[in-house]
Design a protein around this motif. Structure first.
Motif, PDB file in Angstrom:
ATOM      1  N   ASN A 120       0.850  -1.195   0.000  1.00 14.65           N
ATOM      2  CA  ASN A 120       0.000   0.000   0.000  1.00 14.65           C
ATOM      3  C   ASN A 120       0.883   1.243   0.000  1.00 14.65           C
ATOM      4  O   ASN A 120       1.299   1.735   1.038  1.00 14.65           O
ATOM      5  CB  ASN A 120      -0.916  -0.034   1.237  1.00 14.65           C
ATOM      6  CG  ASN A 120      -1.732   1.226   1.398  1.00 14.65           C
ATOM      7  OD1 ASN A 120      -1.503   2.014   2.322  1.00 14.65           O
ATOM      8  ND2 ASN A 120      -2.662   1.473   0.517  1.00 14.65           N
ATOM      9  N   LYS A 121       1.196   1.764  -1.198  1.00 14.86           N
ATOM     10  CA  LYS A 121       2.171   2.857  -1.267  1.00 14.86           C
ATOM     11  C   LYS A 121       1.650   4.156  -0.676  1.00 14.86           C
ATOM     12  O   LYS A 121       2.406   4.970  -0.179  1.00 14.86           O
ATOM     13  CB  LYS A 121       2.676   3.052  -2.694  1.00 14.86           C
ATOM     14  CG  LYS A 121       1.635   3.386  -3.725  1.00 14.86           C
ATOM     15  CD  LYS A 121       2.223   3.297  -5.128  1.00 14.86           C
ATOM     16  CE  LYS A 121       2.406   1.870  -5.577  1.00 14.86           C
ATOM     17  NZ  LYS A 121       2.922   1.677  -6.909  1.00 14.86           N
ATOM     18  N   GLU A 122       0.303   4.314  -0.714  1.00 15.01           N
ATOM     19  CA  GLU A 122      -0.274   5.554  -0.186  1.00 15.01           C
ATOM     20  C   GLU A 122       0.037   5.729   1.302  1.00 15.01           C
ATOM     21  O   GLU A 122       0.072   6.846   1.803  1.00 15.01           O
ATOM     22  CB  GLU A 122      -1.784   5.577  -0.431  1.00 15.01           C
ATOM     23  CG  GLU A 122      -2.181   5.677  -1.910  1.00 15.01           C
ATOM     24  CD  GLU A 122      -2.317   4.313  -2.604  1.00 15.01           C
ATOM     25  OE1 GLU A 122      -1.878   3.294  -2.014  1.00 15.01           O
ATOM     26  OE2 GLU A 122      -2.853   4.282  -3.713  1.00 15.01           O
ATOM     27  N   ILE A 145       6.672  -4.392  -1.114  1.00 18.10           N
ATOM     28  CA  ILE A 145       6.139  -5.318  -2.120  1.00 18.10           C
ATOM     29  C   ILE A 145       6.090  -4.663  -3.495  1.00 18.10           C
ATOM     30  O   ILE A 145       6.064  -5.336  -4.504  1.00 18.10           O
ATOM     31  CB  ILE A 145       4.778  -5.907  -1.674  1.00 18.10           C
ATOM     32  CG1 ILE A 145       5.021  -6.966  -0.599  1.00 18.10           C
ATOM     33  CG2 ILE A 145       4.017  -6.533  -2.835  1.00 18.10           C
ATOM     34  CD1 ILE A 145       3.787  -7.727  -0.164  1.00 18.10           C
ATOM     35  N   ASP A 146       6.156  -3.351  -3.581  1.00 20.53           N
ATOM     36  CA  ASP A 146       6.237  -2.710  -4.891  1.00 20.53           C
ATOM     37  C   ASP A 146       7.478  -3.250  -5.622  1.00 20.53           C
ATOM     38  O   ASP A 146       8.533  -3.438  -5.006  1.00 20.53           O
ATOM     39  CB  ASP A 146       6.380  -1.191  -4.676  1.00 20.53           C
ATOM     40  CG  ASP A 146       5.661  -0.414  -5.754  1.00 20.53           C
ATOM     41  OD1 ASP A 146       5.421  -0.981  -6.821  1.00 20.53           O
ATOM     42  OD2 ASP A 146       5.348   0.769  -5.504  1.00 20.53           O
ATOM     43  N   SER A 147       7.366  -3.522  -6.929  1.00 20.03           N
ATOM     44  CA  SER A 147       8.489  -4.173  -7.632  1.00 20.03           C
ATOM     45  C   SER A 147       9.755  -3.322  -7.613  1.00 20.03           C
ATOM     46  O   SER A 147      10.861  -3.847  -7.431  1.00 20.03           O
ATOM     47  CB  SER A 147       8.092  -4.505  -9.073  1.00 20.03           C
ATOM     48  OG  SER A 147       7.864  -3.330  -9.798  1.00 20.03           O
ATOM     49  N   GLU A 148       9.606  -1.997  -7.769  1.00 17.29           N
ATOM     50  CA  GLU A 148      10.775  -1.117  -7.797  1.00 17.29           C
ATOM     51  C   GLU A 148      11.457  -1.070  -6.427  1.00 17.29           C
ATOM     52  O   GLU A 148      12.676  -1.121  -6.319  1.00 17.29           O
ATOM     53  CB  GLU A 148      10.372   0.312  -8.193  1.00 17.29           C
ATOM     54  CG  GLU A 148       9.819   0.461  -9.598  1.00 17.29           C
ATOM     55  CD  GLU A 148       8.365   0.048  -9.726  1.00 17.29           C
ATOM     56  OE1 GLU A 148       7.754  -0.364  -8.701  1.00 17.29           O
ATOM     57  OE2 GLU A 148       7.830   0.110 -10.847  1.00 17.29           O
ATOM     58  N   HIS A 149      10.637  -0.958  -5.392  1.00 17.42           N
ATOM     59  CA  HIS A 149      11.204  -0.829  -4.050  1.00 17.42           C
ATOM     60  C   HIS A 149      11.767  -2.144  -3.553  1.00 17.42           C
ATOM     61  O   HIS A 149      12.741  -2.170  -2.821  1.00 17.42           O
ATOM     62  CB  HIS A 149      10.152  -0.229  -3.107  1.00 17.42           C
ATOM     63  CG  HIS A 149       9.652   1.089  -3.638  1.00 17.42           C
ATOM     64  ND1 HIS A 149       8.726   1.141  -4.651  1.00 17.42           N
ATOM     65  CD2 HIS A 149      10.019   2.352  -3.377  1.00 17.42           C
ATOM     66  CE1 HIS A 149       8.521   2.406  -4.973  1.00 17.42           C
ATOM     67  NE2 HIS A 149       9.288   3.168  -4.219  1.00 17.42           N
ATOM     68  N   MET A 212       1.327   9.197 -12.243  1.00 16.13           N
ATOM     69  CA  MET A 212       1.149   9.456 -10.813  1.00 16.13           C
ATOM     70  C   MET A 212       1.798   8.322 -10.020  1.00 16.13           C
ATOM     71  O   MET A 212       2.423   8.550  -8.980  1.00 16.13           O
ATOM     72  CB  MET A 212      -0.353   9.516 -10.469  1.00 16.13           C
ATOM     73  CG  MET A 212      -0.633   9.837  -9.011  1.00 16.13           C
ATOM     74  SD  MET A 212      -0.308  11.586  -8.675  1.00 16.13           S
ATOM     75  CE  MET A 212      -0.440  11.656  -6.893  1.00 16.13           C
ATOM     76  N   ASN A 213       1.644   7.108 -10.542  1.00 15.33           N
ATOM     77  CA  ASN A 213       2.218   5.952  -9.844  1.00 15.33           C
ATOM     78  C   ASN A 213       3.719   6.138  -9.604  1.00 15.33           C
ATOM     79  O   ASN A 213       4.227   5.851  -8.529  1.00 15.33           O
ATOM     80  CB  ASN A 213       1.949   4.678 -10.648  1.00 15.33           C
ATOM     81  CG  ASN A 213       2.439   3.444  -9.935  1.00 15.33           C
ATOM     82  OD1 ASN A 213       2.084   3.188  -8.789  1.00 15.33           O
ATOM     83  ND2 ASN A 213       3.297   2.680 -10.593  1.00 15.33           N
ATOM     84  N   LYS A 214       4.412   6.639 -10.605  1.00 14.76           N
ATOM     85  CA  LYS A 214       5.859   6.836 -10.443  1.00 14.76           C
ATOM     86  C   LYS A 214       6.136   7.957  -9.445  1.00 14.76           C
ATOM     87  O   LYS A 214       7.095   7.900  -8.682  1.00 14.76           O
ATOM     88  CB  LYS A 214       6.505   7.118 -11.795  1.00 14.76           C
ATOM     89  CG  LYS A 214       7.944   6.689 -11.925  1.00 14.76           C
ATOM     90  CD  LYS A 214       8.214   5.269 -11.421  1.00 14.76           C
ATOM     91  CE  LYS A 214       7.348   4.200 -12.074  1.00 14.76           C
ATOM     92  NZ  LYS A 214       7.625   2.851 -11.519  1.00 14.76           N
ATOM     93  N   LEU A 216       4.209   8.684  -6.875  1.00 15.02           N
ATOM     94  CA  LEU A 216       3.973   8.109  -5.545  1.00 15.02           C
ATOM     95  C   LEU A 216       5.160   7.239  -5.140  1.00 15.02           C
ATOM     96  O   LEU A 216       5.606   7.258  -3.991  1.00 15.02           O
ATOM     97  CB  LEU A 216       2.689   7.266  -5.538  1.00 15.02           C
ATOM     98  CG  LEU A 216       1.371   7.982  -5.850  1.00 15.02           C
ATOM     99  CD1 LEU A 216       0.214   6.983  -5.884  1.00 15.02           C
ATOM    100  CD2 LEU A 216       1.065   9.079  -4.828  1.00 15.02           C
ATOM    101  N   GLU A 217       5.713   6.509  -6.101  1.00 15.72           N
ATOM    102  CA  GLU A 217       6.854   5.628  -5.804  1.00 15.72           C
ATOM    103  C   GLU A 217       8.117   6.429  -5.496  1.00 15.72           C
ATOM    104  O   GLU A 217       8.962   5.995  -4.709  1.00 15.72           O
ATOM    105  CB  GLU A 217       7.088   4.675  -6.981  1.00 15.72           C
ATOM    106  CG  GLU A 217       5.973   3.653  -7.106  1.00 15.72           C
ATOM    107  CD  GLU A 217       6.179   2.675  -8.251  1.00 15.72           C
ATOM    108  OE1 GLU A 217       7.131   2.870  -9.046  1.00 15.72           O
ATOM    109  OE2 GLU A 217       5.401   1.717  -8.345  1.00 15.72           O
ATOM    110  N   PHE A 218       8.233   7.581  -6.126  1.00  9.03           N
ATOM    111  CA  PHE A 218       9.349   8.493  -5.846  1.00  9.03           C
ATOM    112  C   PHE A 218       9.306   8.895  -4.365  1.00  9.03           C
ATOM    113  O   PHE A 218      10.306   8.818  -3.639  1.00  9.03           O
ATOM    114  CB  PHE A 218       9.189   9.712  -6.765  1.00  9.03           C
ATOM    115  CG  PHE A 218      10.308  10.719  -6.714  1.00  9.03           C
ATOM    116  CD1 PHE A 218      11.363  10.643  -7.605  1.00  9.03           C
ATOM    117  CD2 PHE A 218      10.286  11.769  -5.796  1.00  9.03           C
ATOM    118  CE1 PHE A 218      12.394  11.583  -7.589  1.00  9.03           C
ATOM    119  CE2 PHE A 218      11.305  12.710  -5.759  1.00  9.03           C
ATOM    120  CZ  PHE A 218      12.363  12.615  -6.655  1.00  9.03           C
TER     121      PHE A 218
HETATM  122 MN   MN3 Z   1       5.689  -0.263  -8.875  1.00 14.94          MN
END
Ligand code: MN3
Length: 381
Positions: A120-122, A145-149, A212-214, A216-218
């Motif tokens: 849950n990135k939010e 669990i986000d693939s990038e993180h 937006m997803n990127k 949020l991931e930033f």
């Molecule tokens: Mn991701």
């Protein structure tokens, strides 16, 4: 045997988490879903948790009826999510709900002393400061669990985090890579939902189309790995094969690669630090032949520019852009606003709001409500 509780079990990450549990005999003590009572019932009958939570209170009696012939308890609402987060006999709390609703369960798990696998990135976007400081105080581990993180986390294994110089956060570029604003004026919901590489839920698929997803991931990366925004570089890898990389002080760059399949990061978070067989297609680099890398277009994608500005401004601005985006995406999906309006609203909110603090859950809740009202006033409902 590992034991988890899982909220967001009927979503894309939730279902794949249960695939990993099935394969590796992980015991599931609690399951929670937003509205999908039929799937939650099936999952409950297979995994036999102590209780299930149906978040939508309107569906509580339906859920009770469905499980009336079992010993499985049924609870509902935020209280139910927090009960799943605070179980005292689990190894890991897996949070895969969508949106800011995930923040309070995360904080509850930390208070209860439970390690967290976080999809849950939010949670980190809105509450990064309080989540990371309370996790540190309590000695709680957060496995991304986000693939990038997950990629960044994997690249850091065995290295000194103090010698991390820069994060290279990769992006697929989404379905509209290379398009101009004019070309994006009439984008339909169907076009925005057709992601080239990843198969995900609706909200995150739209967030991927707007970038937006990127954004949020930033923000998520800044909090998880304690790096300054200036030391995070976003790079578009169209093939979604290189999932992110890190540069150390000696300018050595380490990357993590694999086929685009969330089961790899999910399994790594659940079984950390074990690396065992995973039910995914193996990566053949020669099948790709070439990997391409490009800079993101922050002039076209207002949401990405807005998130970078928000984290640099600090305070409650990341929470504001996130809440504005949640409202705007819902309006776009119900065909009430255009695709480009999402980014316009995100950008406008940064000028509209004066600085607000984000030091407590109450601060964040207040900023969130004001941000959601802002969207509805702008749209004139
Ligand atoms: Mn991701």
């Amino acid at each position: 045997m590992k034991t988890i509780s899982l909220v967001g079990s009927t979503g894309s990450i939730g279902k794949q988490t249960l695939e990993v549990c099935r394969k590796h005999n992980i015991k599931v003590k609690a399951l929670a879903a937003y509205q999908n009572t039929a799937l939650l019932e099936n999952q409950a009958r297979e995994f036999l948790p102590d209780f299930v939570c149906i978040y939508d209170k309107e569906l509580y009696s339906d859920m009770c009826k469905r499980l009336s012939d079992t010993n499985i308890d049924v609870v509902c609402g935020m209280e139910g999510l927090c009960r799943a987060a605070s179980l005292n006999d689990i190894d890991l709390f897996v949070n895969s709900v969508v949106g800011m609703v995930g923040l309070l369960p995360t904080l509850t798990a930390i208070e209860a002393g439970n390690d967290i696998a976080l999809a849950n990135k939010e949670t980190l976007v809105a509450g990064g400061q309080i989540v990371m400081s309370s996790a540190e105080k309590k000695g709680i581990k957060i496995y991304p669990i986000d693939s990038e993180h997950s990629a960044i986390f994997q690249c850091l294994q065995g290295n000194n985090p103090k010698q991390l110089n820069k994060i290279i956060l990769t992006a697929s570029g989404g379905p509209f890579f290379g398009k101009t604003k004019t070309e994006l004026e009439n984008v339909t919901v169907e076009q925005a939902l057709a992601h080239p590489n990843w198969n995900m839920g609706n909200k995150i698929t739209i967030d991927s189309a707007t970038l937006m997803n990127k954004g949020l991931e930033f923000i998520e990366a800044k909090w998880l790995f304690n790096v300054e925004p200036d030391n995070i570089e976003i790079v578009v890898n169209r093939e979604s094969v290189l999932h992110s990389a890190v540069e150390f002080d000696d300018y050595s760059v380490i990357a993590q690669m694999g086929t685009p399949d969330m089961k790899i990061p999910i399994q790594y978070a659940l079984l950390y630090p074990e690396r065992v067989s995973c039910d995914v297609k193996r990566l053949s680099i020669t099948d790709y032949g070439t990997l391409t890398f490009a800079k993101p277009d922050i002039d076209t994608f207002d949401c990405l520019a807005g998130c970078i500005k928000a984290i640099n401004l600090g305070g409650a601005y990341p929470c504001i852009v996130n809440a504005v985006n949640e409202e705007a995406v819902a309006l776009f999906l119900s065909r009430k606003i255009s695709f480009l309006k999402i980014g316009e609203l995100v950008k406008k909110s940064l000028d509209y709001f004066a600085p607000m603090p984000s030091k407590s859950y109450e601060d964040i809740k207040k900023a969130e409500i004001l941000a959601r009202d802002f969207v509805h006033n702008e749209i004139n409902f």
